[in-house]
Design a protein around this motif. Structure first.
Motif, PDB file in Angstrom:
ATOM      1  N   MET A  15      -0.446  -2.012   5.002  1.00  0.00           N
ATOM      2  CA  MET A  15       0.658  -1.025   4.769  1.00  0.00           C
ATOM      3  C   MET A  15       1.659  -1.159   3.116  1.00  0.00           C
ATOM      4  SD  MET A  15       2.971  -1.756   8.163  1.00  0.00           S
ATOM      5  CE  MET A  15       4.367  -1.679   7.558  1.00  0.00           C
ATOM      6  N   ASN A  16       1.475  -2.899   2.280  1.00  0.00           N
ATOM      7  CA  ASN A  16       2.225  -2.477   1.034  1.00  0.00           C
ATOM      8  C   ASN A  16       1.320  -1.692   0.142  1.00  0.00           C
ATOM      9  OD1 ASN A  16       3.576  -4.470   1.787  1.00  0.00           O
ATOM     10  ND2 ASN A  16       2.222  -5.763   1.537  1.00  0.00           N
ATOM     11  N   GLN A  17      -0.472  -0.991   0.549  1.00  0.00           N
ATOM     12  CA  GLN A  17      -0.331  -0.851   0.078  1.00  0.00           C
ATOM     13  C   GLN A  17      -0.171   0.831  -0.564  1.00  0.00           C
ATOM     14  OE1 GLN A  17      -5.175  -0.658   0.650  1.00  0.00           O
ATOM     15  NE2 GLN A  17      -5.539  -2.554  -0.745  1.00  0.00           N
ATOM     16  N   TYR A  18      -0.216   1.434   0.635  1.00  0.00           N
ATOM     17  CA  TYR A  18       0.683   2.940   1.263  1.00  0.00           C
ATOM     18  C   TYR A  18       2.399   2.850   0.686  1.00  0.00           C
ATOM     19  CZ  TYR A  18      -3.490   3.129   4.364  1.00  0.00           C
ATOM     20  OH  TYR A  18      -4.280   4.110   4.846  1.00  0.00           O
ATOM     21  N   ALA A  19       2.569   2.538   0.707  1.00  0.00           N
ATOM     22  CA  ALA A  19       3.785   1.994   0.447  1.00  0.00           C
ATOM     23  C   ALA A  19       4.142   2.295  -1.844  1.00  0.00           C
ATOM     24  CB  ALA A  19       4.762   0.523   0.124  1.00  0.00           C
ATOM     25  N   GLU A  20       3.068   1.440  -2.086  1.00  0.00           N
ATOM     26  CA  GLU A  20       3.297   1.628  -3.243  1.00  0.00           C
ATOM     27  C   GLU A  20       2.534   2.854  -3.942  1.00  0.00           C
ATOM     28  OE1 GLU A  20       0.169  -2.075  -4.589  1.00  0.00           O
ATOM     29  OE2 GLU A  20       1.306  -3.373  -3.784  1.00  0.00           O
ATOM     30  N   LEU A  21       1.666   3.503  -2.808  1.00  0.00           N
ATOM     31  CA  LEU A  21       1.009   5.150  -2.900  1.00  0.00           C
ATOM     32  C   LEU A  21       2.935   5.812  -2.711  1.00  0.00           C
ATOM     33  CD1 LEU A  21      -2.574   5.070  -1.689  1.00  0.00           C
ATOM     34  CD2 LEU A  21      -1.968   5.396  -4.386  1.00  0.00           C
ATOM     35  N   ALA A  22       2.716   5.729  -1.947  1.00  0.00           N
ATOM     36  CA  ALA A  22       3.788   6.497  -1.744  1.00  0.00           C
ATOM     37  C   ALA A  22       4.882   6.288  -2.492  1.00  0.00           C
ATOM     38  CB  ALA A  22       4.972   6.358  -0.399  1.00  0.00           C
ATOM     39  N   GLY A  23       5.229   5.469  -3.524  1.00  0.00           N
ATOM     40  CA  GLY A  23       6.640   5.176  -4.433  1.00  0.00           C
ATOM     41  C   GLY A  23       5.889   5.393  -5.244  1.00  0.00           C
ATOM     42  N   GLY A  24       5.227   5.909  -6.355  1.00  0.00           N
ATOM     43  CA  GLY A  24       4.116   5.954  -7.629  1.00  0.00           C
ATOM     44  C   GLY A  24       5.125   7.581  -7.521  1.00  0.00           C
ATOM     45  N   SER A  25       4.310   7.621  -8.732  1.00  0.00           N
ATOM     46  CA  SER A  25       4.502   9.274  -9.339  1.00  0.00           C
ATOM     47  C   SER A  25       3.322   9.734  -9.481  1.00  0.00           C
ATOM     48  CB  SER A  25       5.100   9.315 -10.700  1.00  0.00           C
ATOM     49  OG  SER A  25       4.529   8.073 -11.614  1.00  0.00           O
ATOM     50  N   ALA A  26       2.185   8.974  -8.573  1.00  0.00           N
ATOM     51  CA  ALA A  26       0.752  10.135  -9.021  1.00  0.00           C
ATOM     52  C   ALA A  26       0.826  11.797  -7.870  1.00  0.00           C
ATOM     53  CB  ALA A  26       0.009   9.606  -7.943  1.00  0.00           C
ATOM     54  N   ILE A  27       1.323  11.668  -8.102  1.00  0.00           N
ATOM     55  CA  ILE A  27       2.244  13.737  -7.411  1.00  0.00           C
ATOM     56  C   ILE A  27       3.426  13.857  -7.965  1.00  0.00           C
ATOM     57  CG2 ILE A  27       2.234  15.382  -5.534  1.00  0.00           C
ATOM     58  CD1 ILE A  27       0.486  13.529  -4.106  1.00  0.00           C
ATOM     59  N   GLN A  28       3.415  15.178  -8.859  1.00  0.00           N
ATOM     60  CA  GLN A  28       4.804  15.402  -9.196  1.00  0.00           C
ATOM     61  C   GLN A  28       4.865  16.967  -8.959  1.00  0.00           C
ATOM     62  OE1 GLN A  28       4.735  13.590 -12.873  1.00  0.00           O
ATOM     63  NE2 GLN A  28       5.398  11.655 -12.680  1.00  0.00           N
TER      64      GLN A  28
END
Length: 111
Positions: A15-28
């Protein structure tokens, strides 16, 4: 450590890994990734239209995500944004099909 606690710990880490991925700017949106120098002509116009449609899609996605997560209660606004994105995408596809058809006709013209 019991197997239940180990499973809970694994789930918490995921869950922590998914939260980090969702909050990141990988998809713009593509509008934010532009090279800066505008291209003139038909290619520039089509690229600008493509970026505009992409931005509409991202606005729609963020509005729907906000409604789904409960951060916003503007369901009507999210649905309108979704329809705007859908119409702009359909229009872009029609333009692409017309350009492709015109290009095919030019290729088939006798010299």
């Amino acid at each position: 450590m019991s197997s239940i606690m180990r499973a809970q710990q694994d789930m918490l880490e995921r869950m922590n890994q998914y939260a980090e991925l969702a909050g990141g700017s990988a998809i713009q949106p593509a509008a934010q990734l532009g090279s800066g120098a505008p291209v003139s002509g038909i290619a520039g116009s089509f690229e600008q239209a493509l970026r505009s449609v992409d931005a509409e899609q991202h606005k729609s996605s963020s509005a729907m995500a906000a409604v789904d997560s409960g951060k916003s209660d503007d369901l009507v606004g999210a649905m309108i944004q979704s329809q705007k994105a859908s119409v702009s995408f359909s229009a872009l596809l029609q333009v692409r099909n017309k350009l492709t058809g015109a290009f095919d006709e030019i290729i088939r013209m006798p010299l």
